[in-house]
Design a protein around this motif. Sequence first.
Motif, mmCIF file in Angstrom:
data_model
loop_
_atom_site.group_PDB
_atom_site.id
_atom_site.type_symbol
_atom_site.label_atom_id
_atom_site.label_comp_id
_atom_site.label_asym_id
_atom_site.label_seq_id
_atom_site.Cartn_x
_atom_site.Cartn_y
_atom_site.Cartn_z
ATOM 1 N N GLY A 240 5.130 12.833 -1.186
ATOM 2 C CA GLY A 240 5.086 13.790 -2.283
ATOM 3 C C GLY A 240 5.984 13.477 -3.457
ATOM 4 O O GLY A 240 6.097 14.300 -4.379
ATOM 5 N N ASP A 241 6.621 12.326 -3.472
ATOM 6 C CA ASP A 241 7.484 11.970 -4.593
ATOM 7 C C ASP A 241 6.635 11.727 -5.847
ATOM 8 O O ASP A 241 5.409 11.604 -5.789
ATOM 9 C CB ASP A 241 8.320 10.737 -4.258
ATOM 10 C CG ASP A 241 9.678 10.745 -4.960
ATOM 11 O OD1 ASP A 241 9.850 11.530 -5.915
ATOM 12 O OD2 ASP A 241 10.558 9.974 -4.547
ATOM 13 N N ALA A 242 7.307 11.626 -6.993
ATOM 14 C CA ALA A 242 6.620 11.536 -8.283
ATOM 15 C C ALA A 242 6.162 10.123 -8.579
ATOM 16 O O ALA A 242 6.930 9.165 -8.429
ATOM 17 C CB ALA A 242 7.540 12.020 -9.396
ATOM 18 N N HIS A 243 4.939 10.014 -9.072
ATOM 19 C CA HIS A 243 4.404 8.685 -9.386
ATOM 20 C C HIS A 243 5.126 8.068 -10.585
ATOM 21 O O HIS A 243 5.122 6.849 -10.754
ATOM 22 C CB HIS A 243 2.900 8.773 -9.644
ATOM 23 C CG HIS A 243 2.489 8.755 -11.077
ATOM 24 N ND1 HIS A 243 2.667 9.829 -11.932
ATOM 25 C CD2 HIS A 243 1.909 7.783 -11.838
ATOM 26 C CE1 HIS A 243 2.216 9.533 -13.136
ATOM 27 N NE2 HIS A 243 1.745 8.296 -13.114
ATOM 28 N N PHE B 223 0.856 -1.182 0.000
ATOM 29 C CA PHE B 223 0.000 0.000 0.000
ATOM 30 C C PHE B 223 0.893 1.233 0.000
ATOM 31 O O PHE B 223 1.724 1.414 0.891
ATOM 32 C CB PHE B 223 -0.911 -0.004 1.227
ATOM 33 C CG PHE B 223 -1.838 -1.181 1.284
ATOM 34 C CD1 PHE B 223 -3.115 -1.105 0.751
ATOM 35 C CD2 PHE B 223 -1.425 -2.381 1.860
ATOM 36 C CE1 PHE B 223 -3.971 -2.199 0.794
ATOM 37 C CE2 PHE B 223 -2.275 -3.478 1.907
ATOM 38 C CZ PHE B 223 -3.549 -3.387 1.373
ATOM 39 N N THR B 224 0.759 2.059 -1.029
ATOM 40 C CA THR B 224 1.588 3.250 -1.137
ATOM 41 C C THR B 224 0.730 4.498 -0.920
ATOM 42 O O THR B 224 -0.454 4.518 -1.267
ATOM 43 C CB THR B 224 2.259 3.347 -2.514
ATOM 44 O OG1 THR B 224 1.271 3.623 -3.505
ATOM 45 C CG2 THR B 224 2.977 2.043 -2.858
ATOM 46 N N ARG B 225 1.337 5.513 -0.371
ATOM 47 C CA ARG B 225 0.679 6.816 -0.310
ATOM 48 C C ARG B 225 1.735 7.892 -0.502
ATOM 49 O O ARG B 225 2.927 7.625 -0.543
ATOM 50 C CB ARG B 225 -0.087 7.003 0.999
ATOM 51 C CG ARG B 225 0.741 7.307 2.226
ATOM 52 C CD ARG B 225 -0.164 7.731 3.382
ATOM 53 N NE ARG B 225 -1.054 8.826 3.008
ATOM 54 C CZ ARG B 225 -2.081 9.263 3.766
ATOM 55 N NH1 ARG B 225 -2.360 8.674 4.915
ATOM 56 N NH2 ARG B 225 -2.825 10.273 3.356
ATOM 57 N N GLY B 226 1.241 9.128 -0.658
ATOM 58 C CA GLY B 226 2.168 10.242 -0.800
ATOM 59 C C GLY B 226 2.763 10.384 -2.183
ATOM 60 O O GLY B 226 3.733 11.129 -2.369
ATOM 61 N N LEU B 227 2.198 9.731 -3.188
ATOM 62 C CA LEU B 227 2.691 9.873 -4.555
ATOM 63 C C LEU B 227 1.830 10.882 -5.316
ATOM 64 O O LEU B 227 0.599 10.837 -5.238
ATOM 65 C CB LEU B 227 2.681 8.535 -5.283
ATOM 66 C CG LEU B 227 3.726 7.528 -4.804
ATOM 67 C CD1 LEU B 227 3.497 6.169 -5.448
ATOM 68 C CD2 LEU B 227 5.141 8.030 -5.089
ATOM 69 N N THR B 228 2.483 11.767 -6.048
ATOM 70 C CA THR B 228 1.801 12.826 -6.788
ATOM 71 C C THR B 228 2.062 12.669 -8.277
ATOM 72 O O THR B 228 3.178 12.350 -8.690
ATOM 73 C CB THR B 228 2.285 14.214 -6.322
ATOM 74 O OG1 THR B 228 1.937 14.396 -4.937
ATOM 75 C CG2 THR B 228 1.634 15.334 -7.139
ATOM 76 N N TYR C 51 7.840 12.056 -16.758
ATOM 77 C CA TYR C 51 8.247 13.161 -15.877
ATOM 78 C C TYR C 51 9.505 12.824 -15.078
ATOM 79 O O TYR C 51 9.600 11.749 -14.467
ATOM 80 C CB TYR C 51 7.090 13.478 -14.936
ATOM 81 C CG TYR C 51 7.399 14.493 -13.872
ATOM 82 C CD1 TYR C 51 7.426 15.852 -14.173
ATOM 83 C CD2 TYR C 51 7.668 14.102 -12.564
ATOM 84 C CE1 TYR C 51 7.699 16.794 -13.187
ATOM 85 C CE2 TYR C 51 7.938 15.026 -11.573
ATOM 86 C CZ TYR C 51 7.968 16.375 -11.885
ATOM 87 O OH TYR C 51 8.234 17.298 -10.928
ATOM 88 N N THR C 52 10.466 13.757 -15.079
ATOM 89 C CA THR C 52 11.695 13.569 -14.308
ATOM 90 C C THR C 52 11.997 14.766 -13.397
ATOM 91 O O THR C 52 13.117 14.924 -12.911
ATOM 92 C CB THR C 52 12.914 13.348 -15.241
ATOM 93 O OG1 THR C 52 13.027 14.451 -16.154
ATOM 94 C CG2 THR C 52 12.766 12.046 -16.001
ATOM 95 N N GLY C 53 11.000 15.622 -13.170
ATOM 96 C CA GLY C 53 11.204 16.829 -12.372
ATOM 97 C C GLY C 53 11.604 16.565 -10.933
ATOM 98 O O GLY C 53 12.157 17.441 -10.263
ATOM 99 N N HIS C 54 11.328 15.353 -10.438
ATOM 100 C CA HIS C 54 11.739 14.991 -9.079
ATOM 101 C C HIS C 54 12.889 13.980 -9.107
ATOM 102 O O HIS C 54 13.101 13.246 -8.132
ATOM 103 C CB HIS C 54 10.569 14.422 -8.287
ATOM 104 C CG HIS C 54 9.661 15.475 -7.722
ATOM 105 N ND1 HIS C 54 8.954 16.354 -8.517
ATOM 106 C CD2 HIS C 54 9.373 15.824 -6.428
ATOM 107 C CE1 HIS C 54 8.247 17.157 -7.745
ATOM 108 N NE2 HIS C 54 8.503 16.886 -6.484
ATOM 109 N N GLY C 55 13.616 13.973 -10.214
ATOM 110 C CA GLY C 55 14.750 13.071 -10.323
ATOM 111 C C GLY C 55 14.441 11.839 -11.141
ATOM 112 O O GLY C 55 13.311 11.601 -11.555
ATOM 113 N N ARG C 56 15.480 11.053 -11.366
ATOM 114 C CA ARG C 56 15.366 9.849 -12.157
ATOM 115 C C ARG C 56 15.413 8.629 -11.246
ATOM 116 O O ARG C 56 15.672 8.727 -10.057
ATOM 117 C CB ARG C 56 16.488 9.796 -13.203
ATOM 118 C CG ARG C 56 16.551 11.051 -14.076
ATOM 119 C CD ARG C 56 17.720 10.989 -15.034
ATOM 120 N NE ARG C 56 17.423 10.140 -16.185
ATOM 121 C CZ ARG C 56 16.841 10.573 -17.293
ATOM 122 N NH1 ARG C 56 16.467 11.843 -17.415
ATOM 123 N NH2 ARG C 56 16.630 9.746 -18.305
ATOM 124 N N GLY C 57 15.199 7.458 -11.840
ATOM 125 C CA GLY C 57 15.254 6.234 -11.063
ATOM 126 C C GLY C 57 13.895 5.849 -10.500
ATOM 127 O O GLY C 57 12.906 6.571 -10.674
#
Length: 431
Positions: free
Chosen positions: A396-399, A82-87, A419-425
């Motif tokens: 809040g990390d990227a989905h 169960f994941t949360r906090g993904l935008t 989208y890579t605005g919050h980094g790669r990987g």
Amino acid sequence: MMKANRRQFVKGLAGAALAAPLASIPWSRSAFAAGTAAKRAVFVYIPDGAIPELFHPSGSETNFTLAPMTSPLERVKQHCVFTRGLTMYEGGSTHEGGVAKVLTGNSDSSLDYFLGQRVGADLPFKSLHLGVGANFQNGAGNVVSYSSGKIPITMNDNPLNAFENIFAGSAGPGDETLANRRKRSILDAVMGDLTRLNARLGANEREKLEKHTASVREVEQRILDGGNSGGVCTTGSFNSGGFTVPEGYHGYPPKIHLEEHFETIGKLQMDLITQSFACDMTRVATLMWSHPVSPTRVRNIDQGHHDTSHYGNRDSATAQKFVKYKQYFMEQFRYLIESLDSRTDSDGNSLLYNSVIFLCSELGDSNDHDHKDMPFILAGNAGGALQSGRYLDFDGDAHSKLLVSIANMMDVSIDSYGYTGHGRGGLAGLI
């Protein structure tokens, strides 16, 4: 016994030139892979977001309590992450923007299509795209799957048509259907080669070949005989309830879109995914339940799904109806998890263990039409790459990083997807 025989047979065939004909048949490749099994991916869409406080669990990573909306998953939560906090960042807003980027990450194709191209090249179907009322009313075009160039992929809402296309409509050499090819003995198909080889062998080698032949005969019989012998590939139980669409039926809505058949259609589509994986017809499947702004009504709830998603206060009567809708979809998700878990794969693990399932929606908080704190759940173990039974908050990390992680679980090495605005990987701590 089955694994030992398979390993012994493949080893013994190393110098006998019999492995090549077997390798030409998709299910034989996985069945005789010396203890390994293919990985699969399923993408499941449910409409109109959630109420985050009533969807996401509470507690720690391994000691958590499910919220009301996801409570039907209690008996399978050991199989879930169960994941949360993904935008979901960038791209369009509200329903339309959300459904367009949930599997694309704002790239030019969706992850299900991309993975199908990468892992399904040698299979009858690179990927399956199935729906449950996904094309009803304004559903056409509002899809989660896109081929290259962001071209929408239409979901097949008719499981009977999909079954026919997958198991009876694919012709092999000489116009023989794939269904009939799967019923034939692979040994019978290469018997001429075996006979010629046998004539050139000495007594000791001939005895070894006969033992190897008997071993593969036993293994293939288990596969071809389905439920009677524990085989992984059998389609005999599909549509055991006998759902039909009468020839010449032209009512509106079409029978496959009638609300009274919504759950039946959904179960048939999930059964079809399980059967297709078991028979190695595909390794990537997408199931889209309804569509954004869903008009669906189930179980006598007196408001449509989308209407209840505008719940106002989370303690309101409308919110409670919305909770019931989400619980309904979690029950269907549980059915898929348990269906895959009930089937043994060629390596002795379950199909679920060798799969990763991604459940998603196009909105976070349905009241706000936002793309924050998205209602995402993973299930399965991706062949050991994913540890289940966890609750993770990504703050809040990227989905799009989750999309990267799913690809990596499928042994497709990428470091970005859209989208890579919050980094790669991928997502740190997920795999």
